[in-house]
Write a protein that holds these residues in place. Structure first.
Motif, PDB file in Angstrom:
ATOM      1  N   ASP A  93     -13.871   4.315  -1.343  1.00  0.00           N
ATOM      2  CA  ASP A  93     -12.427   4.343  -1.106  1.00  0.00           C
ATOM      3  C   ASP A  93     -12.116   3.790   0.271  1.00  0.00           C
ATOM      4  O   ASP A  93     -12.402   4.432   1.292  1.00  0.00           O
TER       5      ASP A  93
ATOM      6  N   HIS B 295      -9.176   2.556   2.827  1.00  0.00           N
ATOM      7  CA  HIS B 295      -7.741   2.685   3.084  1.00  0.00           C
ATOM      8  C   HIS B 295      -7.384   1.870   4.326  1.00  0.00           C
ATOM      9  O   HIS B 295      -7.841   2.189   5.432  1.00  0.00           O
TER      10      HIS B 295
ATOM     11  N   LEU C  50      -4.525   4.126  -9.270  1.00  0.00           N
ATOM     12  CA  LEU C  50      -5.896   4.093  -8.775  1.00  0.00           C
ATOM     13  C   LEU C  50      -6.592   5.433  -8.966  1.00  0.00           C
ATOM     14  O   LEU C  50      -7.804   5.496  -9.178  1.00  0.00           O
TER      15      LEU C  50
ATOM     16  N   PHE D 196     -12.179   0.588  -4.137  1.00  0.00           N
ATOM     17  CA  PHE D 196     -10.728   0.694  -4.219  1.00  0.00           C
ATOM     18  C   PHE D 196     -10.147   0.517  -2.811  1.00  0.00           C
ATOM     19  O   PHE D 196     -10.451   1.303  -1.910  1.00  0.00           O
TER      20      PHE D 196
ATOM     21  N   GLU E  24      -6.798   0.460  -0.735  1.00  0.00           N
ATOM     22  CA  GLU E  24      -5.367   0.787  -0.762  1.00  0.00           C
ATOM     23  C   GLU E  24      -4.650   0.151   0.419  1.00  0.00           C
ATOM     24  O   GLU E  24      -5.144   0.123   1.536  1.00  0.00           O
ATOM     25  N   ASP E  25      -3.443  -0.385   0.132  1.00  0.00           N
ATOM     26  CA  ASP E  25      -2.584  -1.008   1.146  1.00  0.00           C
ATOM     27  C   ASP E  25      -3.266  -2.199   1.811  1.00  0.00           C
ATOM     28  O   ASP E  25      -3.357  -2.298   3.043  1.00  0.00           O
TER      29      ASP E  25
ATOM     30  N   ARG F   9     -10.197   5.868 -10.531  1.00  0.00           N
ATOM     31  CA  ARG F   9     -11.240   6.540  -9.751  1.00  0.00           C
ATOM     32  C   ARG F   9     -11.886   7.654 -10.587  1.00  0.00           C
ATOM     33  O   ARG F   9     -13.116   7.805 -10.606  1.00  0.00           O
TER      34      ARG F   9
ATOM     35  N   THR G 153      -4.640  -2.606  -3.765  1.00  0.00           N
ATOM     36  CA  THR G 153      -3.197  -2.486  -3.913  1.00  0.00           C
ATOM     37  C   THR G 153      -2.508  -3.171  -2.747  1.00  0.00           C
ATOM     38  O   THR G 153      -3.033  -3.217  -1.631  1.00  0.00           O
ATOM     39  N   GLN G 154      -1.324  -3.683  -3.017  1.00  0.00           N
ATOM     40  CA  GLN G 154      -0.567  -4.331  -1.951  1.00  0.00           C
ATOM     41  C   GLN G 154       0.912  -4.348  -2.297  1.00  0.00           C
ATOM     42  O   GLN G 154       1.293  -4.273  -3.464  1.00  0.00           O
TER      43      GLN G 154
ATOM     44  N   LYS H   9       1.193   2.834  -7.345  1.00  0.00           N
ATOM     45  CA  LYS H   9      -0.100   2.153  -7.180  1.00  0.00           C
ATOM     46  C   LYS H   9      -1.221   3.165  -6.928  1.00  0.00           C
ATOM     47  O   LYS H   9      -2.286   3.102  -7.553  1.00  0.00           O
ATOM     48  N   THR H  10      -0.993   4.100  -6.019  1.00  0.00           N
ATOM     49  CA  THR H  10      -2.007   5.099  -5.688  1.00  0.00           C
ATOM     50  C   THR H  10      -2.297   5.995  -6.889  1.00  0.00           C
ATOM     51  O   THR H  10      -3.458   6.341  -7.159  1.00  0.00           O
TER      52      THR H  10
END
Length: 409
Positions: free
Chosen positions: A67, A69, A51, A138, A140-141, A55, A170-171, A47-48
């Motif tokens: 970004d 997080h 991205l 973006f 993340e998590d 990006r 993302t998940q 996933k990262t």
């Protein structure tokens, strides 16, 4: 010995997913309408990395990138977004930086104000920014984000729907709260990252290996099998190999697997431990764990909900989600419990008769610690290897038999 993380110079095996997200970005820029996409996948599925490609492309198109997080142990309201806009303000042009700081101020949880007022201030600042340039956020998590941040994500998608706002979050599907998942996915695109094909894993390993040495082809095949299509597992296993570690040493990245296993109830943990030690044969697992067939089936269903095991569509049989999932659980079995588990497995296999490979029995009797049976099973495994003209393997079995033999045997 120093061991550094390995990366492949290009994204491998995610061409369709990357192309779809690039098209979504182009649509946002051309039509000036917002887009919200969730990229779902278990830990290590890339996933990262995906991205990272988005990006890079967004910055090439002069899109303002934020970004955010979410952190597992930091659940302060709006924390991912506050940190994201503060970082972006450090390098943004003066007018944009002022609006970014206004967003951070509006989201400051220490400043008491009505939620609607906060959101209006954030929306106003973002609208001023997108008049000058598109914005890509973006996250993340997202499964670790606080409720306020998730509400803000939904607010962006609805309130700013008519602006050039590109949002990708993302998940991990097994960790996102069910009540939030449905609400956030309304009107959103979903990109699911499954396991890579074996050929893609091999390509990934070969590209990551450039400049770091060489690995024998059979070792690469073994790593590919163990990784189960998980690119990060594959790269960590490759790093282990280059550092001189054995393949059966589960890398640290497998820790989330152990966490999910440990979150199960005692019965399910015992069932999975027996399966990891001896294979996902329901009769064998029931015997080794001391549970009934009904308890085993129910435990496997609970483990499936945590993405630890699954049913093979072709055969209808249970299997571990990844070979490394099995290895990580097996490594987590307490040493004091292992002899009894392997003894029960070996006894059942012996009771089944001649159809069981001697090497499999030798493996289980070695953990059970029964010297006489270690000798007998290793001799049989050595004889079997000789019959197959595999003399180096036969030698290893015979040497083990000799080492294990009691004095005068």
């Amino acid at each position: 010995m120093i061991s550094s993380p390995l990366v492949a110079p290009r994204l491998v095996g995610r061409d369709d997913e990357c192309a779809f997200l690039m098209r979504r970005l182009d649509t946002v820029l051309q039509q000036g309408s917002a887009s919200l996409t969730f990229v779902e996948g278990e830990a290590g599925m890339g996933k990262t990395r995906l991205l990272g490609e988005l990006r890079r492309r967004a910055r090439e198109l002069h899109v303002l990138v934020l970004d955010a997080h979410a952190l597992e142990h930091v659940r302060a309201p709006y924390a991912p977004f506050v940190l994201a806009v503060e970082r972006a303000a450090e390098t943004a042009p003066a007018a944009v930086a002022d609006d970014l700081r206004a967003i951070a101020a509006a989201l400051d949880p220490d400043v008491a104000q009505h939620k609607a007022k906060r959101l209006r201030a954030v929306a106003a600042a973002l609208r001023r920014i997108v008049r000058e340039r598109a914005v890509a956020i973006f996250v993340e998590d997202a499964h670790w984000a606080d409720r306020a941040s998730l509400d803000l994500l939904g607010f962006f998608a609805v309130e700013l729907a008519a602006t050039p706002l590109f949002i990708v979050a993302t998940q991990r599907p097994s960790e996102n709260p069910a009540d939030l998942a449905g609400a956030l996915r309304t009107g959103a695109h979903i990109v699911r990252l499954g396991p890579l094909a074996g050929r893609d894993v091999v390509t990934l390993l070969r590209e990551a290996l450039r400049g770091h040495g060489s690995i024998a082809a059979d070792r690469l095949r073994r790593i590919t099998q163990l990784a189960g299509g998980n690119p990060l597992f594959a790269l960590e296993l490759l790093r282990n190999a280059l550092a001189g570690a054995a393949d059966d040493v589960a890398p640290a990245i497998a820790y989330p697997v152990v966490q999910r296993w440990e979150s199960l109830d005692r019965t399910a943990r015992d069932v999975l431990a027996a399966a990891a030690a001896g294979g996902l044969d329901p009769e064998l697992v029931a015997h080794a764990s001391g549970r009934t067939a009904v308890e085993v089936e129910a435990a496997l269903e609970r483990a499936r909900r945590l993405h630890l095991v699954d049913v093979d569509r072709a055969t209808g049989r249970w299997r571990f989600q990844h070979a490394l999932t099995r290895a990580a659980i097996e490594a987590g079995i307490a040493p004091r419990l292992r002899p009894a588990i392997h003894r029960r497995i070996a006894e059942l296999l012996e009771a089944r008769g001649d159809s069981v490979e001697p090497a499999r029995l030798a493996y289980h009797w070695a953990f059970a610690g029964d010297a006489e049976r270690i000798v007998r099973s290793n001799e049989a495994a050595g004889d079997r290897a000789v019959a197959l003209h595999d003399y180096s393997t036969a030698l290893r079995f015979f040497e083990t038999a000799v080492r294990s033999a009691t004095a005068g045997a």
